[in-house]
Write a protein that holds these residues in place. Structure first.
Motif, mmCIF file in Angstrom:
data_model
loop_
_atom_site.group_PDB
_atom_site.id
_atom_site.type_symbol
_atom_site.label_atom_id
_atom_site.label_comp_id
_atom_site.label_asym_id
_atom_site.label_seq_id
_atom_site.Cartn_x
_atom_site.Cartn_y
_atom_site.Cartn_z
ATOM 1 N N LEU A 1 19.019 44.878 -104.634
ATOM 2 C CA LEU A 1 19.231 44.481 -103.254
ATOM 3 C C LEU A 1 19.332 45.693 -102.329
ATOM 4 O O LEU A 1 18.829 45.667 -101.205
ATOM 5 C CB LEU A 1 20.504 43.638 -103.143
ATOM 6 N N ARG A 2 19.988 46.730 -102.807
ATOM 7 C CA ARG A 2 20.184 47.915 -101.966
ATOM 8 C C ARG A 2 19.032 48.914 -102.056
ATOM 9 O O ARG A 2 19.008 49.902 -101.333
ATOM 10 C CB ARG A 2 21.472 48.632 -102.368
ATOM 11 N N LYS A 3 18.134 48.690 -103.027
ATOM 12 C CA LYS A 3 17.030 49.628 -103.275
ATOM 13 C C LYS A 3 17.564 51.012 -103.630
ATOM 14 O O LYS A 3 17.142 52.041 -103.079
ATOM 15 C CB LYS A 3 16.093 49.694 -102.071
ATOM 16 N N LEU A 4 18.489 51.031 -104.575
ATOM 17 C CA LEU A 4 19.095 52.267 -105.055
ATOM 18 C C LEU A 4 18.847 52.433 -106.545
ATOM 19 O O LEU A 4 18.646 51.442 -107.261
ATOM 20 C CB LEU A 4 20.612 52.252 -104.796
ATOM 21 N N PRO A 5 18.878 53.668 -107.054
ATOM 22 C CA PRO A 5 18.764 53.879 -108.506
ATOM 23 C C PRO A 5 20.070 53.533 -109.216
ATOM 24 O O PRO A 5 21.123 53.380 -108.584
ATOM 25 C CB PRO A 5 18.448 55.378 -108.611
#
Length: 310
Positions: free
Chosen positions: A33-37
């Motif tokens: 959802l956050r587009k984080l690794p």
């Protein structure tokens, strides 16, 4: 997404326990959802520090630990192939490793317990120590929790007016926005001047104190909620402790219960720039026992000055 979180990963503790698998699933969905690794972290802790072992034995132990990390990365890749995954093997106790690696993370996620402990243990040591000492937000995932979405995503946050509680509200608003859910801001207020106290203060207008505290609570919530106009915000201002917990937080999630003495329910306008027709809906939703709920428990720590509404 804020500029200061663009490159900060989500850290998840993993030891192949059922609880850590639940945490892994929650963390991967959050990262999607956050587009984080995601950093999949396992702690290697040799319990007999005062008794050294042969190097070949320690090498075998390290290989086994690396296998746990690799298994976590494999499971995470199956859940969300598009998420960037990185394995991390730390040496030390689980709490110490997560706290150290978590300094560079946007969020730390762990299960309510790990492989250790005893049958029936509800909360492990790392689930207590990491939220207490972390410099950033921590999510402790209870067993069998499915990441919520839509109307099921109800985030409950407690406020006492302190800077950490305002940071928690900011975090709650972000989480609700990600999942299309709502936020319930809760304030449990005790009046030392009321007759219910063993020795109430003399010459104190308890009703005036309560009204002032409730008005300030709503003002602060409305001010911070203006940052997320798409999120519906409820408030609950409780002045008396209920004799029993009527149900779990996830039961009757959207159905208000009858008000208890000392509780108020109303609809107040929220100061939302650019959205004059939007309002924060104020009501008293169902309460539950957080010790038995299947919700993630989040501890949001302050990392800087918080000015909203203060």
């Amino acid at each position: 997404m804020r500029d200061d979180q663009a490159d900060r990963p989500i850290l998840v503790g993993y030891d192949d326990s059922p609880e850590s698998r639940d945490a892994l699933r929650w963390a991967v969905e959050e990262a999607r959802l956050r587009k984080l690794p995601v950093l999949v972290c396992h702690a290697l802790h040799w319990p007999y520090a005062l008794r050294p072992v042969a190097r070949e034995v320690m090498t075998q132990i390290e290989q086994a630990a690396l296998g746990v990390v690799d298994e976590g990365v494999r499971r995470a890749k199956e859940l969300a192939p598009e998420v960037d995954l990185q394995p991390v093997l730390g040496k030390g106790t689980p709490a110490a490793v997560l706290l150290e690696v978590g300094r560079g993370a946007e969020l730390t996620v762990l299960g309510s317990r790990g492989q250790g402990g005893f049958d029936g243990l509800q909360v492990g040591s790392a689930a207590v120590q990491v939220p207490a000492h972390s410099v950033g937000p921590v999510v402790v995932v209870r067993p069998s929790l499915q990441p919520p979405g839509g109307q099921d995503a109800r985030v409950v946050v407690g406020l006492d007016g302190s800077p950490p509680s305002l940071a928690a509200l900011d975090f709650a608003l972000d989480e609700a926005a990600l999942r299309g859910g709502s936020v319930t801001a809760l304030c449990c207020w005790s009046d030392c001047g009321s007759a219910s106290w063993p020795e109430p203060l003399p010459f104190v207008d308890s009703n005036a104190l309560r009204r002032g505290a409730e008005a300030r609570f709503r003002e602060v919530v409305s001010h911070l909620a203006a940052r997320r106009p798409e999120v519906t915000v409820f408030t609950e201002f409780v002045t008396e402790r209920p004799p029993t917990c009527p149900g779990r937080l996830d039961e009757g999630r959207h159905a208000p219960r009858p008000r208890q003495p000392g509780e108020r329910s109303s609809r107040l306008p929220a100061a939302r720039p650019g959205h004059p027709d939007r309002a924060a809906r104020i009501l008293v939703p169902g309460r539950g026992d957080p010790r038995r709920g299947a919700e993630p428990t989040t501890a949001a720590r302050m990392s800087g000055e918080q000015g909203g509404g203060r």
